[in-house]
Design a protein around this motif. Structure first.
Motif, mmCIF file in Angstrom:
data_model
loop_
_atom_site.group_PDB
_atom_site.id
_atom_site.type_symbol
_atom_site.label_atom_id
_atom_site.label_comp_id
_atom_site.label_asym_id
_atom_site.label_seq_id
_atom_site.Cartn_x
_atom_site.Cartn_y
_atom_site.Cartn_z
ATOM 1 N N ALA A 194 0.485 -1.119 -0.013
ATOM 2 C CA ALA A 194 -0.109 0.358 -0.247
ATOM 3 C C ALA A 194 0.789 0.700 -0.031
ATOM 4 N N THR A 195 1.459 1.238 0.548
ATOM 5 C CA THR A 195 2.664 2.490 1.046
ATOM 6 C C THR A 195 3.449 2.344 -0.452
ATOM 7 N N GLY A 196 3.879 1.278 -0.863
ATOM 8 C CA GLY A 196 4.283 1.673 -2.577
ATOM 9 C C GLY A 196 4.099 2.163 -3.620
ATOM 10 N N VAL A 197 2.650 1.919 -3.497
ATOM 11 C CA VAL A 197 1.269 2.490 -4.621
ATOM 12 C C VAL A 197 1.269 3.917 -4.446
ATOM 13 N N ALA A 198 1.773 3.972 -2.889
ATOM 14 C CA ALA A 198 1.254 5.660 -2.579
ATOM 15 C C ALA A 198 2.124 6.202 -2.988
ATOM 16 N N ARG A 199 3.721 5.741 -3.054
ATOM 17 C CA ARG A 199 4.490 6.439 -3.898
ATOM 18 C C ARG A 199 5.068 6.341 -5.053
ATOM 19 N N SER A 200 4.538 5.669 -5.677
ATOM 20 C CA SER A 200 4.521 5.572 -7.080
ATOM 21 C C SER A 200 3.625 6.843 -7.637
ATOM 22 N N ALA A 201 2.750 7.534 -7.065
ATOM 23 C CA ALA A 201 1.858 7.973 -7.531
ATOM 24 C C ALA A 201 2.431 9.442 -7.226
ATOM 25 N N ARG A 202 2.764 9.208 -5.849
ATOM 26 C CA ARG A 202 3.842 10.331 -5.711
ATOM 27 C C ARG A 202 5.353 10.980 -6.798
ATOM 28 N N GLU A 203 5.306 9.644 -7.074
ATOM 29 C CA GLU A 203 6.812 9.798 -8.142
ATOM 30 C C GLU A 203 5.900 10.419 -8.516
ATOM 31 N N LEU A 204 4.827 9.802 -9.687
ATOM 32 C CA LEU A 204 4.236 10.566 -11.090
ATOM 33 C C LEU A 204 3.994 11.679 -11.485
ATOM 34 N N SER A 219 -4.099 15.062 -12.384
ATOM 35 C CA SER A 219 -5.027 14.258 -11.758
ATOM 36 C C SER A 219 -5.680 14.510 -10.929
ATOM 37 N N LEU A 220 -6.938 13.996 -10.063
ATOM 38 C CA LEU A 220 -7.331 14.122 -9.130
ATOM 39 C C LEU A 220 -6.788 14.609 -8.001
ATOM 40 N N LEU A 221 -5.361 13.335 -8.272
ATOM 41 C CA LEU A 221 -4.379 13.540 -7.142
ATOM 42 C C LEU A 221 -4.115 14.817 -6.108
ATOM 43 N N ARG A 222 -3.699 15.697 -7.718
ATOM 44 C CA ARG A 222 -2.780 16.808 -6.881
ATOM 45 C C ARG A 222 -4.176 17.646 -6.022
ATOM 46 N N ASP A 223 -4.736 17.400 -5.712
ATOM 47 C CA ASP A 223 -5.532 18.678 -5.011
ATOM 48 C C ASP A 223 -5.209 17.768 -3.758
ATOM 49 N N MET A 224 -4.155 16.991 -3.888
ATOM 50 C CA MET A 224 -3.908 16.742 -2.283
ATOM 51 C C MET A 224 -2.368 17.302 -2.059
ATOM 52 N N LYS A 225 -1.774 16.793 -0.861
ATOM 53 C CA LYS A 225 -0.525 17.199 -0.728
ATOM 54 C C LYS A 225 -0.360 16.320 -0.146
ATOM 55 N N PRO A 226 0.971 15.822 -1.302
ATOM 56 C CA PRO A 226 1.706 14.799 -1.491
ATOM 57 C C PRO A 226 1.649 13.055 -0.665
ATOM 58 N N GLU A 227 2.176 14.040 0.363
ATOM 59 C CA GLU A 227 2.900 13.671 1.659
ATOM 60 C C GLU A 227 1.319 13.005 2.662
ATOM 61 N N ASP A 228 -0.025 12.875 1.781
ATOM 62 C CA ASP A 228 -1.376 12.745 2.985
ATOM 63 C C ASP A 228 -1.528 10.946 1.541
ATOM 64 N N ILE A 229 -1.276 11.675 1.019
ATOM 65 C CA ILE A 229 -1.747 10.243 -0.693
ATOM 66 C C ILE A 229 -1.617 9.255 0.019
ATOM 67 N N GLY A 288 -10.971 4.851 -9.863
ATOM 68 C CA GLY A 288 -12.221 4.631 -9.974
ATOM 69 C C GLY A 288 -12.619 5.414 -10.333
ATOM 70 N N LYS A 289 -12.577 6.904 -10.334
ATOM 71 C CA LYS A 289 -13.028 8.562 -11.092
ATOM 72 C C LYS A 289 -12.983 8.477 -12.334
ATOM 73 N N GLY A 290 -11.311 7.075 -12.877
ATOM 74 C CA GLY A 290 -11.537 7.412 -14.059
ATOM 75 C C GLY A 290 -10.100 7.715 -14.388
ATOM 76 N N ASP A 291 -9.117 8.534 -13.695
ATOM 77 C CA ASP A 291 -7.955 9.418 -13.619
ATOM 78 C C ASP A 291 -7.046 8.668 -14.149
ATOM 79 N N ALA A 292 -6.566 8.916 -14.997
ATOM 80 C CA ALA A 292 -5.512 7.745 -15.659
ATOM 81 C C ALA A 292 -4.122 8.085 -15.508
ATOM 82 N N LEU A 293 -3.809 9.016 -14.097
ATOM 83 C CA LEU A 293 -2.466 8.398 -13.622
ATOM 84 C C LEU A 293 -2.334 7.730 -12.754
ATOM 85 N N ALA A 294 -3.977 8.114 -11.771
ATOM 86 C CA ALA A 294 -3.991 6.923 -10.819
ATOM 87 C C ALA A 294 -4.115 5.292 -12.074
#
Lengths: 321, 321
Positions: free
Chosen positions: A193-203, A211-221, A231-237
């Motif tokens: 799970a931590t690896g997946v979050a890290r892959s997202a932060r790296e991308l 990406s929808l994930l840009r609305d969050m602080k990277p360290e909170d993802i 699930g919402k169709g976010d290509a990066l995720a």
């Protein structure tokens, strides 16, 4: 030979909580109780408190005479010695003879193993691997764990610690990701799970892609956030899950070359992402597995996944304690 | 229960030769005979000729009544079915029920497995792995084979083909070497005898470094030539063995994470290079194995290595046929 008693006790020992359950032979959890692991810096006090908490539930289930044995799933648990060896997330240091301590206190046989091996026992006793004699359990949680079953037996190896498939090396280049074990490129560094979050932060850091994930602080993802975005169709995720699944599929192709299992059973939080993770696993596995093994192993998701799964898994050890 | 008979037959079936041996319980080869595999395009004729060749040796050893069973080590051999499945180096195509054919002809039980599994059986029955319940045999020949023993049993998996460790992927980059299996980056593509020769050719082609091997036509270089040059102190040839050993050591570190064996037993031509190959294996293994497994597995060279080793290995199957 004595008649087999109707129930067993399972203990899922985590760094925060210790959950006890009384389980019958069909895998029904008939009662549970829990104590805070962290509240007991001394293991003697922990065992004392655990047995005190168990007393009323054991009574309710028909008394200690109805209990065949107890199984414990614990980090760094060694099956052969029944000890926990220097677990990073527990306060008890050195070699802790937890199985013996519970056995002496309760007067029943007690077996102990690590959480992933317990999960494999649970799957074989009550879950999708019922009746299988060769399968590999992959647990995708904070780390990546595994429980390997060959000829109907969990593989413990020469020392009781076999089955650390989260620590096979997937990237041998200098770019291999640092893993919690201190080495580089381990499967766990990417597919936990931590690896997946890290892959997202790296991308997010290395590209300008939306990406929808840009609305969050990277360290909170968290991996859950990545799954929700995907699930919402976010290509990066989605790409993060494709990458994670591809690596898991390729790793499983290597594992097939080892023990040619009938199935791989995936368990844990990440499997909640469903097809997002399972499709790329399947694709990469089928693409990369040695031709002789193609189409042989099933790729399954645990049906025990849920709150009681870890207790069930641990309890399965109680039948042969 | 019937009394165990004093001898077994072992058949080492290769693409060129088929070597039969009568072996006693201490692992003495008391008689051998051989026929040319290639001379029999039809398997029925092969079995006929093999039994004819065996007849006088069996008589010499005390008659068929003194034979407990027969074991066959064959390429692509399946233990469960006793068949050979589409072996690339044999003329017999499809599924060949060789165990059944010999059993019917000789009137004794016959077991069959692949050559590397047979080697592991031989090592466990007569060799350095005697008494071990968990070890991994790595055969370094034209290819890289393996026989995995867990809880005292050879691992056959769900289909009888487990233990293909020559085909775990060691280089997942686009530069991974093409392997005979059609995939890229397999251990076998680097650490087989042909892989060693290829590594030498690559180093000669891509550098201007001096080497005794430059006196040869590149296409004529064999792993033996590389070993001889390295033995004479040739730096380039030594580097080839360092590279090969490092990769084997790193692969074994991954295998330890799977089954935590008591030992790795290396067998085959390349082990003749001695410390040239074993030192870098040991260094890379100790450097890269997960801390929990450090110092646990022995790295051994087969003591059965030699002309009769394959026959001995096959014969070991005969005891439990």
């Amino acid at each position: 030979m004595d008649k087999i008693k109707p129930n067993v006790i399972g203990l899922d020992l985590g760094g925060t909580n210790a959950v006890f359950g009384i389980v019958d032979s069909r895998g029904n959890i008939i009662a549970t109780t829990a104590i805070k692991t962290q509240a007991y810096p001394k293991v003697e006090d922990f065992v004392e408190a655990g047995c005190a908490a168990l007393e009323p539930v054991i009574e309710m289930a028909g008394g200690i005479g109805s209990i065949q044995g107890m199984g414990i799933g614990a980090p760094n648990g060694c099956y052969y010695t029944g000890t926990i060896e220097d677990a990073a997330n527990l306060a008890w240091k050195g070699s802790v003879p937890l199985a013996k301590m519970f056995s002496e206190k309760l007067g029943i046989p007690v077996s102990l193993t690590n959480d992933a091996n317990a999960a494999a026992m649970g799957e074989m006793t009550y879950g999708v691997a019922k009746g299988m004699r060769n399968f590999i359990m992959i647990t995708l949680g904070t780390g990546v764990g595994s429980g390997i079953v060959i000829n109907g037996q969990v593989v413990y190896g020469c020392d009781g610690f076999a089955g650390e498939l989260g620590h096979v090396i997937m990237d041998r280049t200098p770019n291999g990701r640092i893993c919690g074990c201190g080495r580089k490129g381990c499967l766990e560094a990417y597919c936990s799970a931590t690896g997946v979050a890290r892959s997202a932060r790296e991308l997010l850091e290395t590209t300008n892609r939306p990406s929808l994930l840009r609305d969050m602080k990277p360290e909170d993802i968290t991996s859950l956030d990545v799954a929700i975005a995907a699930g919402k169709g976010d290509a990066l995720a989605k790409e993060v899950f494709d990458f994670t699944g591809k690596m898991l599929g390729e790793a499983c192709a290597d594992f097939a070359a080892f023990s040619s299992p009938e199935a791989f059973v995936f368990f844990g939080g990440l499997t909640k992402a469903g097809d997002l993770i399972m499709k790329p696993i399947e694709e990469a596995y089928n693409k990369t597995v040695l031709p002789i093994f193609k189409g042989k192993a099933k790729l399954l998701v645990s049906t025990l996944d849920g709150a009681g799964a870890a207790v069930l898994g641990a309890s399965a050890l109680g039948w042969e304690a």
